[in-house]
Design a protein around this motif. Structure first.
Motif, short mmCIF file in Angstrom:
data_model
loop_
_atom_site.label_atom_id
_atom_site.label_comp_id
_atom_site.label_asym_id
_atom_site.label_seq_id
_atom_site.Cartn_x
_atom_site.Cartn_y
_atom_site.Cartn_z
N ARG A 1 0.82 -1.22 0.00
CA ARG A 1 0.00 0.00 0.00
C ARG A 1 0.85 1.26 0.00
NH1 ARG A 1 -5.10 -1.41 4.07
NH2 ARG A 1 -5.77 -3.30 2.98
N GLN A 2 1.91 1.23 -0.81
CA GLN A 2 2.78 2.39 -0.95
C GLN A 2 2.42 3.22 -2.18
OE1 GLN A 2 6.49 -0.12 -0.74
NE2 GLN A 2 7.13 1.45 0.71
N VAL A 3 1.47 2.75 -2.97
CA VAL A 3 1.07 3.45 -4.19
C VAL A 3 -0.18 4.27 -3.92
CG1 VAL A 3 0.36 3.20 -6.59
CG2 VAL A 3 2.07 1.64 -5.63
N GLN A 4 -0.09 5.56 -4.18
CA GLN A 4 -1.24 6.45 -4.02
C GLN A 4 -1.97 6.55 -5.36
OE1 GLN A 4 0.17 10.21 -2.51
NE2 GLN A 4 1.53 9.24 -1.01
N LYS A 5 -3.28 6.37 -5.31
CA LYS A 5 -4.10 6.38 -6.53
C LYS A 5 -5.16 7.47 -6.44
CE LYS A 5 -4.66 2.09 -5.50
NZ LYS A 5 -5.17 0.70 -5.41
N GLU A 6 -5.38 8.12 -7.57
CA GLU A 6 -6.41 9.15 -7.65
C GLU A 6 -7.30 8.89 -8.86
OE1 GLU A 6 -4.99 13.14 -7.48
OE2 GLU A 6 -3.57 12.75 -5.83
N TYR A 7 -8.59 8.97 -8.64
CA TYR A 7 -9.57 8.77 -9.71
C TYR A 7 -10.45 10.01 -9.83
CZ TYR A 7 -8.48 3.75 -9.43
OH TYR A 7 -7.84 2.53 -9.44
N VAL A 8 -11.00 10.21 -11.01
CA VAL A 8 -11.97 11.28 -11.24
C VAL A 8 -13.26 10.64 -11.73
CG1 VAL A 8 -12.53 13.30 -12.64
CG2 VAL A 8 -10.23 13.03 -11.73
N CYS A 9 -14.39 11.10 -11.21
CA CYS A 9 -15.67 10.54 -11.64
C CYS A 9 -16.71 11.65 -11.74
CB CYS A 9 -16.14 9.46 -10.67
SG CYS A 9 -16.57 10.07 -9.02
N ARG A 10 -17.81 11.31 -12.39
CA ARG A 10 -18.95 12.23 -12.49
C ARG A 10 -20.14 11.57 -11.82
NH1 ARG A 10 -18.67 16.40 -16.05
NH2 ARG A 10 -20.40 17.86 -15.82
N VAL A 11 -20.71 12.25 -10.82
CA VAL A 11 -21.77 11.66 -10.02
C VAL A 11 -23.05 12.46 -10.13
CG1 VAL A 11 -20.06 10.78 -8.39
CG2 VAL A 11 -21.20 12.96 -7.92
N GLU A 12 -24.14 11.85 -9.72
CA GLU A 12 -25.44 12.53 -9.71
C GLU A 12 -25.54 13.47 -8.52
OE1 GLU A 12 -28.56 9.64 -9.70
OE2 GLU A 12 -28.42 9.28 -11.86
N GLY A 13 -26.15 14.64 -8.74
CA GLY A 13 -26.41 15.58 -7.65
C GLY A 13 -25.23 16.48 -7.33
N ARG A 14 -25.46 17.37 -6.39
CA ARG A 14 -24.41 18.30 -5.94
C ARG A 14 -23.66 17.68 -4.76
NH1 ARG A 14 -23.04 23.76 -6.21
NH2 ARG A 14 -21.76 24.41 -4.44
N PHE A 15 -22.42 17.35 -4.98
CA PHE A 15 -21.60 16.74 -3.94
C PHE A 15 -21.24 17.81 -2.91
CE2 PHE A 15 -18.01 14.48 -2.07
CZ PHE A 15 -18.46 13.16 -2.10
N PRO A 16 -21.12 17.46 -1.63
CA PRO A 16 -20.76 18.45 -0.60
C PRO A 16 -19.44 19.14 -0.90
CG PRO A 16 -21.55 16.42 0.40
CD PRO A 16 -21.41 16.14 -1.06
N ASP A 17 -19.33 20.38 -0.47
CA ASP A 17 -18.11 21.16 -0.71
C ASP A 17 -16.93 20.65 0.11
OD1 ASP A 17 -19.39 22.87 -2.51
OD2 ASP A 17 -20.12 24.17 -0.88
N GLU A 18 -17.20 20.15 1.30
CA GLU A 18 -16.10 19.70 2.16
C GLU A 18 -15.63 18.30 1.76
OE1 GLU A 18 -19.97 18.52 4.21
OE2 GLU A 18 -19.17 20.26 3.12
N THR A 19 -14.39 18.01 2.12
CA THR A 19 -13.83 16.68 1.86
C THR A 19 -14.52 15.65 2.74
OG1 THR A 19 -11.68 17.59 1.23
CG2 THR A 19 -11.74 15.28 1.91
N ILE A 20 -14.87 14.53 2.15
CA ILE A 20 -15.57 13.46 2.87
C ILE A 20 -14.74 12.19 2.83
CG2 ILE A 20 -17.60 11.95 2.86
CD1 ILE A 20 -19.25 14.23 1.88
N GLU A 21 -14.59 11.56 3.99
CA GLU A 21 -13.92 10.26 4.05
C GLU A 21 -14.95 9.19 4.39
OE1 GLU A 21 -10.15 7.91 6.12
OE2 GLU A 21 -10.78 9.86 6.89
N SER A 22 -15.09 8.22 3.50
CA SER A 22 -16.02 7.12 3.71
C SER A 22 -15.23 5.91 4.20
CB SER A 22 -16.75 6.78 2.41
OG SER A 22 -17.64 5.71 2.59
N THR A 23 -15.60 5.42 5.38
CA THR A 23 -14.88 4.29 5.99
C THR A 23 -15.79 3.07 6.19
OG1 THR A 23 -15.35 5.17 8.20
CG2 THR A 23 -13.26 5.81 7.18
N GLU A 24 -16.92 3.04 5.51
CA GLU A 24 -17.85 1.92 5.68
C GLU A 24 -17.24 0.64 5.12
OE1 GLU A 24 -19.86 5.47 6.41
OE2 GLU A 24 -18.81 4.90 4.57
N PRO A 25 -17.34 -0.46 5.86
CA PRO A 25 -16.81 -1.75 5.36
C PRO A 25 -17.64 -2.27 4.19
CG PRO A 25 -18.00 -2.06 7.42
CD PRO A 25 -17.93 -0.57 7.20
#
Length: 276
Positions: A8-32
């Motif tokens: 897990r030494q490789v950092q990955k970044e993706y770009v996507c287009r989603v439905e709706g207005r995403f929140p302005d603040e950064t969100i971390e999702s940790t759900e299993p």
């Protein structure tokens, strides 16, 4: 690089287009995330799943299409992790054929509200996949299950071999002169020559002493079952836009190296999807 990915030494970044207005603040999702079925490849957020984490940041919002361009940074590598976390947050990828679907309930699986058992979800997913990708047998097709074939498969093959009026390929082949099996060859001067010497070309037979298998088409080898449903089902060809999902691997970075791809057109904030 493989070792870096495992550690897990490789950092990955993706770009996507989603439905709706995403929140302005950064969100971390940790759900299993739990794999519901490896066979059909579907996952969901579940307390019985494996731990994982994804960070999301909005890059821009398009009010006309009510879609957002989002930067995704997965910190683990679970199956469909980004797509499942976005579904759980209520912002599924715009054209995700799996996780942006009402088969997951009226809210498309937002906050894990699916309203059915895993067995029911798998059953419904298979049924919807069949309905959306099969042309079906509605009686309009010549191969419809609701009416018998007007000719057998063998009849179609024989008609092709004879060269029917509707088959120019077969007709042209029948009208061409057949090769002669005569051992004598007439020269341009009118005399008779001996047959040409055997070819010295290297073949499977000359190397192994065994003749190569006959790969030519032989209608005698064709078998069919008039009661086979699978032989009569037709499938839809996907449209070009169905072959692209608005989720793009953008950047990879590890100790001492980095790689970046070109962003697609749909990742521009003001981009609008055409009706084609």
């Amino acid at each position: 690089m493989e070792q870096q990915i495992r550690n897990r030494q490789v950092q990955k970044e993706y770009v996507c287009r989603v439905e709706g207005r995403f929140p302005d603040e950064t969100i971390e999702s940790t759900e299993p995330i739990e794999v519901v079925s490896y066979k059909i490849g579907v996952c969901k957020v579940s307390s019985k799943g494996k731990s994982c984490s994804t960070t999301f940041s909005m890059l821009g919002y398009n009010e006309k299409s009510n879609t957002s361009v989002v930067l995704c940074k997965p910190h683990s590598g679970r199956m469909h992790q980004i797509r499942v976390h976005l579904q759980y947050l209520g912002y599924p990828v715009v054209n995700d054929p799996l996780y942006n679907h009402y088969v997951f309930g009226p809210e498309k699986g937002k906050l894990g509200n699916i309203g059915k058992t895993d067995e029911e979800l798998i059953r419904d997913l298979i049924s919807i996949h069949n309905a959306e990708n099969w042309l079906g047998m509605d009686g309009d097709s010549e191969l419809s299950m609701f009416k018998p074939l007007c000719k057998s498969v063998e009849d179609y093959v024989n008609e092709y071999e004879r060269g029917s009026p509707n088959n120019t390929k077969g007709a042209s082949r029948e009208s061409s002169p057949s090769s002669s099996s005569c051992d004598m060859v007439v020269s341009s001067g009118g005399g008779v020559n001996s047959p040409p010497p055997p070819s010295s070309k290297v073949t499977v037979a000359t190397q192994t002493g065994q003749e190569s298998p006959d790969l030519s088409y032989d209608p005698e080898k064709l078998s069919s079952d008039p009661h086979c449903y699978e032989c009569k089902v037709k499938y839809r060809d996907p449209k070009p836009k169905d072959l692209v999902m608005y989720l793009h691997a953008w950047k990879y970075k590890g100790p001492g190296w980095g790689y970046q791809t070109e962003l697609p057109e749909w990742s521009k904030v003001d981009w609008m999807e055409s009706d084609d």
